[in-house]
Every structure is written in structure tokens, then in C-alpha cells.
Design an enzyme around this catalytic site. Sequence first.
Site, PDB file in Angstrom:
ATOM      1  N   ILE A 114       0.832  -1.199   0.000  1.00  0.00           N
ATOM      2  CA  ILE A 114       0.000   0.000   0.000  1.00  0.00           C
ATOM      3  C   ILE A 114       0.870   1.254   0.000  1.00  0.00           C
ATOM      4  O   ILE A 114       0.634   2.190  -0.777  1.00  0.00           O
ATOM      5  CB  ILE A 114      -0.942   0.006   1.212  1.00  0.00           C
ATOM      6  CG1 ILE A 114      -1.925  -1.163   1.129  1.00  0.00           C
ATOM      7  CG2 ILE A 114      -1.704   1.334   1.301  1.00  0.00           C
ATOM      8  CD1 ILE A 114      -2.750  -1.369   2.385  1.00  0.00           C
ATOM      9  N   ASP A 161      10.984   2.655   5.893  1.00  0.00           N
ATOM     10  CA  ASP A 161      10.580   1.271   6.134  1.00  0.00           C
ATOM     11  C   ASP A 161      11.840   0.458   6.419  1.00  0.00           C
ATOM     12  O   ASP A 161      12.641   0.225   5.509  1.00  0.00           O
ATOM     13  CB  ASP A 161       9.841   0.694   4.927  1.00  0.00           C
ATOM     14  CG  ASP A 161       9.173  -0.636   5.229  1.00  0.00           C
ATOM     15  OD1 ASP A 161       9.698  -1.393   6.079  1.00  0.00           O
ATOM     16  OD2 ASP A 161       8.122  -0.936   4.633  1.00  0.00           O
ATOM     17  N   ARG A 191      -3.999   1.285  11.262  1.00  0.00           N
ATOM     18  CA  ARG A 191      -4.590   0.754  12.489  1.00  0.00           C
ATOM     19  C   ARG A 191      -4.666   1.879  13.515  1.00  0.00           C
ATOM     20  O   ARG A 191      -3.726   2.663  13.658  1.00  0.00           O
ATOM     21  CB  ARG A 191      -3.765  -0.413  13.066  1.00  0.00           C
ATOM     22  CG  ARG A 191      -3.995  -1.748  12.382  1.00  0.00           C
ATOM     23  CD  ARG A 191      -5.389  -2.281  12.627  1.00  0.00           C
ATOM     24  NE  ARG A 191      -5.654  -3.553  11.970  1.00  0.00           N
ATOM     25  CZ  ARG A 191      -6.190  -3.689  10.779  1.00  0.00           C
ATOM     26  NH1 ARG A 191      -6.479  -2.622  10.065  1.00  0.00           N
ATOM     27  NH2 ARG A 191      -6.433  -4.887  10.280  1.00  0.00           N
ATOM     28  N   GLU A 232     -12.550   8.909  21.894  1.00  0.00           N
ATOM     29  CA  GLU A 232     -11.633   9.929  22.403  1.00  0.00           C
ATOM     30  C   GLU A 232     -11.345  11.025  21.386  1.00  0.00           C
ATOM     31  O   GLU A 232     -11.169  12.189  21.752  1.00  0.00           O
ATOM     32  CB  GLU A 232     -10.307   9.282  22.830  1.00  0.00           C
ATOM     33  CG  GLU A 232     -10.374   8.489  24.119  1.00  0.00           C
ATOM     34  CD  GLU A 232      -8.985   8.069  24.570  1.00  0.00           C
ATOM     35  OE1 GLU A 232      -8.224   8.939  25.020  1.00  0.00           O
ATOM     36  OE2 GLU A 232      -8.673   6.871  24.458  1.00  0.00           O
ATOM     37  N   HIS A 274     -13.962   3.211   8.877  1.00  0.00           N
ATOM     38  CA  HIS A 274     -13.222   2.014   8.461  1.00  0.00           C
ATOM     39  C   HIS A 274     -13.617   1.572   7.052  1.00  0.00           C
ATOM     40  O   HIS A 274     -14.088   0.451   6.836  1.00  0.00           O
ATOM     41  CB  HIS A 274     -13.446   0.881   9.459  1.00  0.00           C
ATOM     42  CG  HIS A 274     -12.396  -0.196   9.358  1.00  0.00           C
ATOM     43  ND1 HIS A 274     -12.438  -1.340  10.115  1.00  0.00           N
ATOM     44  CD2 HIS A 274     -11.280  -0.305   8.588  1.00  0.00           C
ATOM     45  CE1 HIS A 274     -11.401  -2.107   9.811  1.00  0.00           C
ATOM     46  NE2 HIS A 274     -10.678  -1.492   8.886  1.00  0.00           N
ATOM     47  N   LEU A 275     -13.349   2.442   6.092  1.00  0.00           N
ATOM     48  CA  LEU A 275     -13.735   2.180   4.708  1.00  0.00           C
ATOM     49  C   LEU A 275     -12.550   1.854   3.808  1.00  0.00           C
ATOM     50  O   LEU A 275     -12.723   1.690   2.603  1.00  0.00           O
ATOM     51  CB  LEU A 275     -14.471   3.405   4.136  1.00  0.00           C
ATOM     52  CG  LEU A 275     -15.767   3.817   4.827  1.00  0.00           C
ATOM     53  CD1 LEU A 275     -16.354   5.052   4.150  1.00  0.00           C
ATOM     54  CD2 LEU A 275     -16.778   2.677   4.806  1.00  0.00           C
ATOM     55  N   ALA A 311     -10.650  -0.671   2.880  1.00  0.00           N
ATOM     56  CA  ALA A 311     -10.739  -1.784   1.932  1.00  0.00           C
ATOM     57  C   ALA A 311     -12.178  -2.104   1.565  1.00  0.00           C
ATOM     58  O   ALA A 311     -12.445  -3.160   0.986  1.00  0.00           O
ATOM     59  CB  ALA A 311     -10.071  -3.020   2.525  1.00  0.00           C
TER      60      ALA A 311
END
Length: 379
Positions: free
Chosen positions: A147, A166, A230, A259, A271-272, A274
Site C-alpha cells: 500500500i 521502512d 490501524r 476519544e 473504516h472504509l 478496503a
Amino acid sequence: MYHVKTMNKISKIGLAELDDRFEISDTMAHEDAILVRSAKLHDYDFPAELLCIARAGAGVNNIPLDRAADAGVVVFNTPGANANGVKELTIAALLMASRKLSQGITWVKEQAAAGADVAAVVEKGKSAYVGPEIMGKTLGVVGLGAIGVLVANAAAALGMKIVGYDPYLSVQHALNLTPGVEVVSSLEELYGKADYITLHLPMTPETKNTLDAAAFALMKDGVRVVNLARGELVDNAAMKDALASGKCAAYVTDFPNSEVAGLEGVVAIPHLGASTPESEDNCAMMAARQVKDYLDNGNIVHSVNLPVLSMARAAKNRVCVLTKGADAAAIAAAVPAAAATASKTRGEYGYFLADTDAEVDASAIAALPGVLRVRVLSQ
């Protein structure tokens, strides 16, 4: 006949990869395989027959990986299958972080609901939703996997300067990066250069709260953060402080919580990442193919808890042995007249494949110290 349990709704296109030798049900007992998306399996009792779990997606924090490994249960994921869907939403998130699009749209609807002359109030009130362009700004991409590479390349095509980090960057992903992407050796360097930061890394004990107070202290004032990876990668308390102080100008997250969801400067997406038909189909097809190849041939691809190992079939019988601290030589010696063998380790776990035309005593191999599971597959 193989028995496959679906723990979530799985794309029919994906399930079509499994032929009539596979019985599929969401109420299956004594299943050989599980296909799952987001259902939590930490308290799930694995039946003795369970051989593998395939997660139709990349994240596997809903699956007890260590417990599965100790039970000889292979856990697969589907890296890259949903990458384009997440990439597209990330580009949208970068624009939402800049241009206050969601806030402005909400304000216009509120004016209409209040009976205002919308055309008139828009011209007077639009200045509250002014935001910068992304072209020419520096985007820090944390995580250059399937990704992250797509995001870096797409953002570069829109005129952004890209800084990536990375520590596990693969040769393949490095070669796929567009020319001009700067790969730095530390997060500290990335934080100091980035106007925008987007997270594309897994949630592990090591990556939890990657963006904490110390990280924000190294960032530019007014940094804009996108998190479609995440929720636990960002420390909520640190984000609240950063937004309140102006250190962080905007936070777009695909993992809203109580929060931060209502805070000024937060755009909370449900949470869209995927959640596209294409991503769901791709993930399901990849998961189903992995299950089929493992059950039929013993090949392990994209496992997240046990060794990855594949081998072309070379004889009538294939012996598949999963181990933990076993003597590989003793296992090899227990397979008569092997035409081909292969083995791989992952930490203390091992996987051994051997093809032979001779008859194999699976019980004798299973009795060897450290053997977790033995299967003999015949063509």
C-alpha cells in the site's frame, strides 16, 4: 471433502475459487479451514481438525497467531489484495486533511436545514474552510509495503515530494517506487521533513503508539496526519494534545474512537479503507486460493505465523510436517525414497515437505519430538 467455515460474509467470487470438494458454511463444525475478515478469534476454540485460517485482508490482530502456530494451524493473510482501494482512500484523506472538505460540507447542510439562503451564506462563510494545496508539499510515508508504495507513487504524480521510511523495505517494493522518492533511515528524519504523514504499517507491540508525544515533538508545526492502517498506531492522548496546541493541523483516521472522533480538526472515516467491491473480491479470491493450495498441496504462501514454503509436486505422496524445535534430520530420515524435499524455519517453528512414491508411516513421524502436525497428501 474439505470443510470450510466462514466467520464473516465472504465474497461469492472468492468462494467460487473452491470447487465442489469444499463444503462451505458459516455454521460449520470440525472445520478444516476458516475464512475470516474482521471477526475476533482470540476466544475461539480451534477444533482438532483445523489446518488453516485465511484472513481476507492484511491485518491479523483479530487472530491468535501464537496459539494457532502451537496448534499447527497456518494463518494466511492477503497482502496487496486491497492495496488499490486503500491507496485511493489515502489520496482522498490527504485532500480532506488539507481542504476541510468534510467540515465544509457539513456546514452547508446545516445552513440548508436551518432555512438559510445557502447561496448567500456560502459566499460569506466559506473562508472558514480554506486550506492549502498538496502540490509541492512533502509527504512522509511510514511503511513502504504494497500500500505504501502505491500511495507514494500516486502522491508523487500529484506533485508532492515523497519521503519514505521502512526498515524492512523489500527489493521488489524498492524497485516499484517512482524515481525521486527519498527513502530515509529513521523516523526522526522523516518527521522533521514532512508536511503530511501517512501510516502504512502493521500494528504490533513494537509499532503501537508510533505517533506519541515524543514523535510529535520532532514534527513540523501544523503537520497533517493520515492513519488508514490501524488506530492503535497513534496515541490518542498525544494526538489530542497535538491538535489542541496546533502542532497537528488535521488528523484523518479510518479507525475512529470516542476519544478523538469529535475533536476539532479530526475527520473520522468509518473504516472504509478496503470497503470496495474490488478489494473484497480480490482479498477473498487470494484467501481461497491459499487455502486450496495448502489443503491440496501443502504449500504455504503469505503465512504470518509459520514458515513460508512451496514446492512443485514430484511424486505420488507428499509429506507435510509442521514442527516446533524438532530434529529436521530425524524427520527426513522417516520419509523413505524421497524424490524431492524442502524445508524452512521461522524462529523456533519449522516446515518440511517431502515427495515420495513409497508408502509413508505418518504416525511414526507424528511421534517424533517437536512434531506439531503431519499430513500425507496423495495425488
